[in-house]
Design an enzyme around this catalytic site. Sequence first.
Site, short mmCIF file in Angstrom:
data_model
loop_
_atom_site.label_atom_id
_atom_site.label_comp_id
_atom_site.label_asym_id
_atom_site.label_seq_id
_atom_site.Cartn_x
_atom_site.Cartn_y
_atom_site.Cartn_z
N LYS A 185 0.82 -0.92 0.11
CA LYS A 185 -0.02 -0.05 -0.16
C LYS A 185 0.86 1.33 0.05
CE LYS A 185 -2.03 -1.78 3.74
NZ LYS A 185 -2.73 -2.36 4.89
N THR A 241 -9.13 8.36 7.68
CA THR A 241 -8.39 7.28 7.25
C THR A 241 -8.19 6.26 8.42
OG1 THR A 241 -6.41 8.33 8.08
CG2 THR A 241 -6.96 8.78 5.75
N GLY A 265 -8.43 2.91 10.08
CA GLY A 265 -9.26 1.44 9.45
C GLY A 265 -8.98 1.45 8.18
N THR A 266 -8.02 2.04 7.49
CA THR A 266 -7.85 2.04 6.06
C THR A 266 -7.39 0.74 5.57
OG1 THR A 266 -7.62 4.46 5.78
CG2 THR A 266 -6.77 2.97 3.94
N GLY A 267 -6.64 0.35 6.28
CA GLY A 267 -5.87 -1.08 5.72
C GLY A 267 -6.86 -2.36 6.24
N CYS A 268 -7.69 -2.36 7.43
CA CYS A 268 -8.62 -3.05 7.79
C CYS A 268 -9.78 -3.36 6.50
CB CYS A 268 -9.33 -2.80 8.97
SG CYS A 268 -8.11 -2.76 10.28
#
Length: 555
Positions: free
Chosen positions: A186, A262, A264-267
């Site tokens: 990412k 942003t 919790g973006t990766g979750c």
Amino acid sequence: MAKSATAILTIAGSDSSGGAGIQADLKTFAALGSYGASVITALTAQNTTGVQDVHGVPPDFVSQQIRSVLDDIDIRGIKTGMLFDSDVISAVASTLKEVFVKKGAIPLVCDPVSVSTSGHVLLRPDAVDAMIDEVFPLAYLITPNKSEAELLLRKRGFYSVIDTIQDMITAVQNLSTFGAKAVLLKGGHIHVSLSDIDTIVPPGDVVITVNQDFLFEDNVDILQEHNKGKAEARSLVVDVLYIASEGMITLYPRPRLISSSTHGTGCTLSAALACALGSEVPLDEATAQATSYTHLGIETAVSIGHGFGPLNHLHSITKSLVPPRTTRNPFPLTYNLIRDTSTLWKKYVQHEFVVQLGKGTLEKSSFLHFIKQDYHYLKYYARAHALLASKSEKFAPLLAATKIVFHIAEESSMHIAYCAQWGITLEELESTPESPTTTAYGAFLIDTGLKGDTMKLLMVLAACLLGYGEVGLWLKREAQKPNSWVKWDGNPYLKWMQDYSGEGYQNAVNVGLETIESRAEADPPSVTRYREWMTIWKRCTELEKSFWDMAMNLS
């Protein structure tokens, strides 16, 4: 028989504020039409400003949760998030391995949560090696961010500085040696431009492709020119997918969003990936869907909390044929109209008439025929705006349409003066018969105005307004390139190009764009109504192209 929902499992920590962890995962699953099950690995006391405390769940109980779910529910995809420590990681890995041996492998997306988007450490130091050795070999895909990737690479002695897109290319190849079938790195913390992408050096035999979903296509200069957020949009976020077995790297660029929503973006991204893979979507397309879903979740989020707030996970269930207006794309309806008629639109705005005009080689007879017929067309155009005024129910749009009629009348005076410079008198303009093409186009304008509603009339007027604005900007942009094919200085048609690329006309384009988009936003179309708009737009684009054909053929 009712269609069954694809069941997806999240194995992750709980976020008391609801923006990340299993809460974000379950919202994502539901929004994307999947059934969500969850295994909790840790409880966190956190909010949008940070993580205040973490309480791990006993490893045996984590294993029991996994077995309880997988023994009963036909899980098609799994994602792991925060796994807390090495004991929990070992418990998760051994239990999944046991299940995979019995039932076959299930697509596993491992989000190696160790450092959150906002910089908080979420994994015990001794757990990184356990994750690499035990979970990664089971994973279909791992999805580290910059900080996590650098930590993983350092652990195994690889070069670990990731500051550029070229560094990302190197990093995904090195990370692919850790056992997972594919790596998605990412790029939220790495600033990239389009020129950076153009200068990438492909490593060895690896093929690099660029996903175009969030990049404007050709022939939309007007949309870029009038986008108030265009300076921001020049900075990109690029996620990099590497599938080692295929020797394929895919880049997923999109405009960088200036947002504090942003958390919790990766979750969210990994959860969306698990949904797509669980539905047997190919990995490159699954990544396109997941990155798009996550990007729009950030872009459409409302502010919650005092720190880094959550995404809008429910944007995808608000069905609309016209996407919401955003900083990246404030003109979604116009963009859709151009995109869905892209071949025809290009034939119109890059017509041979326009090309020869830009070169200064257009036959004088063709140009004179064009400006004579354009004089007649202006009368139809003014009458159509008068109809628009008559259909307006409030004074503001009525006044706006009336002003345009006056503007066209003034423009006709300038048109007469311009024709005079080419030796065409007013008497000759008036006595020149209308071409059948002019009559057909004018009749369509008036007929639509008489029969249709206000939005249909706006559609019928838009192709001309926006198309000529596009032509002007395209010729101007091309003229600024080194060794350009466009002749600017000394071109006999320079004034025409200056008029349509100039501030006055482009201001009118901006008003037109804002009018169309604001009306569509205030009164979203039904499927039938949207098709009617598209039909009118397409017909007018065809008629505009025919107008250039007429000039070239002297018909």
